[in-house]
Design an enzyme around this catalytic site. Structure first.
Site, PDB file in Angstrom:
ATOM      1  N   THR A   6       0.853  -1.180   0.000  1.00 46.02           N
ATOM      2  CA  THR A   6       0.000   0.000   0.000  1.00 46.02           C
ATOM      3  C   THR A   6       0.889   1.229   0.000  1.00 46.02           C
ATOM      4  OG1 THR A   6      -1.610   1.290   1.217  1.00 46.02           O
ATOM      5  CG2 THR A   6      -0.244  -0.208   2.516  1.00 46.02           C
ATOM      6  N   LYS A  60      -6.914  10.550  -2.721  1.00 48.14           N
ATOM      7  CA  LYS A  60      -7.406   9.298  -3.297  1.00 48.14           C
ATOM      8  C   LYS A  60      -8.198   9.606  -4.560  1.00 48.14           C
ATOM      9  CE  LYS A  60      -8.165   4.704  -2.068  1.00 48.14           C
ATOM     10  NZ  LYS A  60      -8.349   3.772  -0.959  1.00 48.14           N
ATOM     11  N   GLU A  85      -4.573  -2.662   4.846  1.00 49.78           N
ATOM     12  CA  GLU A  85      -4.160  -3.208   6.142  1.00 49.78           C
ATOM     13  C   GLU A  85      -5.288  -3.958   6.847  1.00 49.78           C
ATOM     14  OE1 GLU A  85      -3.632  -0.265   4.959  1.00 49.78           O
ATOM     15  OE2 GLU A  85      -1.683   0.570   5.511  1.00 49.78           O
ATOM     16  N   TRP A 130      -4.290   5.698  -4.461  1.00 53.21           N
ATOM     17  CA  TRP A 130      -3.632   6.734  -3.684  1.00 53.21           C
ATOM     18  C   TRP A 130      -2.639   7.527  -4.523  1.00 53.21           C
ATOM     19  CZ3 TRP A 130      -5.880   8.038   0.491  1.00 53.21           C
ATOM     20  CH2 TRP A 130      -6.384   7.111   1.403  1.00 53.21           C
TER      21      TRP A 130
END
Ligand SMILES: Nc1ncnc2c1ncn2[C@@H]1O[C@H](COP(=O)(O)O)[C@@H](O)[C@H]1O
Lengths: 535, 535
Positions: free
Chosen positions: B185, B438, B328, B443
């Protein structure tokens, strides 16, 4: 390579704390002898917190067994959570068993305290002195007028709760494999054996009950568990319901068909579960009630007769969904909802599908095994084999390591049921290797009955077989060979048995025969006997 | 006291073997550049078994990372199972990232092999030499005409599969905490970080996706995952679908609104999931299609604008169900379906409920914490705090133990989102502590953009903020202070950035300002900047 996920145990406290906050307004209704009592999750949760303190005050050690002897009620649900959330082990005693059996089981489990409904106290109290490990009998006053003995071991639940400060903070159970609950099964021959559930098994089993293709419990459901809370934790449904935030209606002692059907109607129940005998009793009443709220009626514990399921479908539009399981399987192992590959089948064929024991639910593995060779049998819908089960909520052994032969060397449970499986894994029970009769959802041990009958001085040998019964699914029938020259009547056999077994264990009939068929190894051939006598 | 349940690990092989037998006829459709390809679970499963052999033949060690660089396709689904079922770790590379980032990530994960769609090979191949750990590039030929380099590292997927014997028997993974998959990420500042999922986390997350009050995937559903399979495993939906026996429609590279809506219609899709930008693009087309089969449209990755959700509801009768999660968090953490306590709310109030990020799903715990004091904040629907998450599928750390400050001392994940929670635990995001934009579900790192801009010789300082955007949810806007006496145009800034970041990272606008507002500690005050510039 190890993953990097949080190490969070799967425990009943998670279910509790989630419900306490997210579902605080959901309803819990209990029918009592004094009428219906209604409560919310929030009230229930605060009582669980008080109960936690009570258990400490009574000095119940960690890991100790806390027994219950009760109906399906909110208080029972308080014990379902208060006991395991504080690291003790819930042990639900079966109120249908003969006194001696209950005493044996409570002793075997070394129960520390028993929580008993006042209405059931007269059944339990006569054996109080045999329960040598039990320090307290906490009475749940359900409005019965049964006398409460003047005894130092007696406590009153409501008094204890009222005097206790609620436990604050979060319940913690560190080990998901710690024991949460135990349940004895009188299955197979020999003495009842204890199955010990873990926090992990309970959480996983509950989660699967929330999946669409299993029971699919949701926050918008209202669930009425007819199956007793002393039967495999009411099939795990109370834990599942609280996990989902489902409203619950507890029937308490009101187990008559009229009472049940009226509760289903009045509370707009969507989900209910029980043994076929219950659904059979309700069938004639369905037409007079608006049961349009019902979404699923789960039937299990014994095979669901097609006529019964179809009767329900004709009366209210939904058939009975058959589930298969055992005390040893928590119990949900398989469920018979038609799947999309059944689309296009005729109405008759669909009835056949619903008459199977269904397909394994997630996390359960089933296989059938030839009993002589130990070979796995093909899933061809025809070849039978002993049904065996594996999964995280299937027993690995019994308490005290008894009954080892119920487990294979590779750790699968031998169910004692004989089944075929089709290519999609739909199970169809075709026989049973265990020598038992299942009547109204409760086991009767053929062997135990036989031993009692054979203990009669005028009896040479006796065999007990199961006779199909429309109301009870099965009833025992005794075949008796008397001593030469001796005459016995059925009444005499019944009289002899009455002092030795529960009333509902008495055979429906006694057939006097000249001899019993035997197998080559000299055992009673019940198969031949069944063929001879039942055709 | 220990329980006596079987010790059965929760592993992806269980999902595989269950599906292979129970759901053998269920469909998997993939849109390719050469049209639609249809297959069954049985065919898919036998290809997974061949893939297992291929991985052995390629000499991929246990625990090694097997990367993918691909669209949503059946072949990708083969890798989803073949890799973890054989003890390797699936690593889905994000095809939207800038080349340098992909190279960094593949190096960081030490990927051993990359499976790459032929149509994406031109993007990946230029960095092949930077991927020093990669021994093979296995090309999944999706019908693109991109040239296949003549290089010893190149292999053809179909050739390998055709030559391999299928693995027979059952896949076994003994440790449920072993790594199954990983995903990077680009969240927060700094370099991308790796999240490593376990077999256990994947099974539990999938199971919860099958529960009625979450996504409720069932055997009767047909699911179209619009969310890319390189985004948190397409939100875990492929694993959940195979667990449930759901038919799947993969869009492949056909990600245009017209193509997607026509697939939804033609295949009678019931369940779909994606980021708001996708649903926004489809909105104008809904009226021309029969989407009556749709049961649930899950939206997440960014907040779902009310107008968008209402637009869908007006057009096809169902709103977009908002879900919240992160790489996550596997990602499903909360979901906004109105609950029964919302019954009786007005239409406007219900819209408000659906605009929240919803309630924690089973097994996830959420809390909000004051960022200064570390105190847990009340669930009063008003007090904001940093949202923190705990549960068995929430990351405990990043690969290589980077980014430790994302985890609290008691092991909760700090999400970087700021939220309020109401008394039933409904989360409403109100702010973000992480400095990111975003856009279309992906992202963009403000800090990285700022660093690049500030590296320009004529720039003194630069700040990047997120500007709300109807199509992309957010787009970056750069505020630039130039050296005294220097003149810069937006075009010059864009030119400078083009060689350094992906095209879609380019700010929509560049605002030249005299100075940037600062906080008392001297950092850019983006809050002030946002107020000044966006009002
Ligand atoms: N749906 C069913 N059809 C036939 N027999 C069943 C069914 N469910 C449970 N049983 C029987 O009940 C046994 C489990 O009994 P218990 O442990 O008392 O729940 C199983 O092994 C079966 O013999």
């Amino acid at each position: 390579m190890q993953a990097l996920m949080q190490d969070r145990p799967l425990t009943i406290p998670h279910i509790f704390h989630r419900a306490e906050r997210q579902f605080q307004d959901k309803r819990i209704v209990t029918t009592t002898l004094r009428g219906e009592v209604e409560s919310t999750y929030a009230e229930w949760a605060s009582r669980v917190r008080r109960l936690a303190t009570v258990l400490d005050q009574l000095g119940v050690p960690e890991g100790a067994r806390v027994a219950t002897f009760g109906w399906n009620t909110q208080r029972h649900l308080e014990l379902y959570f208060g006991v395991p959330c504080t690291g003790r082990v819930l042990h639900t005693l079966n109120i249908r068993l003969f006194a001696e059996q209950v005493a044996y089981i409570a002793e075997h489990a070394a129960d520390d305290v028993v929580f008993v409904d006042r209405s059931l106290l007269p059944m339990l109290w006569p054996m109080a002195d045999q329960l040598t490990t039990v320090r307290y009998f906490v009475v749940l006053d359900d409005g019965a007028d049964s006398e409460i003995p003047d005894d130092p071991r007696i406590r009153d639940y409501e008094e204890l709760l009222a005097a206790a400060e609620p436990f604050r903070g979060r319940f913690e159970v560190a080990d998901e494999n710690a024991a949460a609950a135990m349940c004895y099964t009188s299955g197979t021959t020999g003495q009842p054996k204890g199955v010990v559930y873990s926090h992990r098994s309970t959480v996983l089993h509950s989660l699967v009950s929330l999946t669409v293709d299993a029971v699919g419990l949701s926050e918008r459901d209202t669930m009425l568990p007819v199956v007793p809370m002393f039967h495999v934790n009411a099939w795990g449904l109370p834990y599942a319901a609280i996990f989902a935030g489902t409203s619950i209606v507890f029937p308490g002692p009101a187990m008559k068909p009229e009472a049940l059907v009226s509760m289903l109607e009045r509370h707009r129940v969507t989900t209910t579960a029980g043994v076929p005998t219950i659904w059979m009793g309700m069938l004639p009443l369905l037409g007079d009630h608006d049961l349009s709220s019902l979404r699923v009626v789960v039937g299990g514990g014994s095979a669901i007769p097609t006529a019964l399921s179809e009767g329900w479908r004709e009366a209210i539009g939904i058939p009975i969904t058959q589930a298969w399981g055992m005390t040893e399987t928590s119990p949900l192992a398989s469920l018979a909802s038609p799947r999309s590959h059944h689309d296009g089948l005729s109405a008759e064929q669909l009835i056949e599908v619903r008459a199977t024991q269904g397909q394994a639910v997630p996390l359960v593995d089933l296989r059938i095994v030839d009993m002589d060779t130990g070979e796995e049998q093909p899933w061809d819908g025809a070849t039978p084999g002993e049904l065996q089960a594996a999964g995280p909520w299937i027993a690995s052994s019994y308490y005290g390591d008894e009954g080892r032969d119920a487990f294979t060397s590779d750790g699968w449970l031998r169910t004692g049921d004989v089944a075929t499986m089709d290519e999609h894994g739909f199970v169809r029970l075709v026989d049973r290797t265990k020598d038992l009769v299942k009547s109204g959802g409760e086991w009767i041990s053929s062997v135990e009955l036989e031993n009692h009958i054979m203990a009669h001085e005028d009896v040479v040998e006796a065999a007990v077989i199961a006779k199909p019964d429309p109301k009870w699914t099965e009833r025992p029938v005794a075949c008796v060979v008397t001593e030469e020259g001796k005459q016995l009547t059925s009444e005499q056999v019944f009289d002899h048995l009455r002092q030795r077994v529960a009333k509902w264990w008495l055979p429906d009939e006694v057939w006097f025969v000249d001899e019993l068929p035997k197998t080559s190894t000299g055992k009673f051939s019940k198969k031949t006997l069944r063929e001879q006598l039942l055709g």
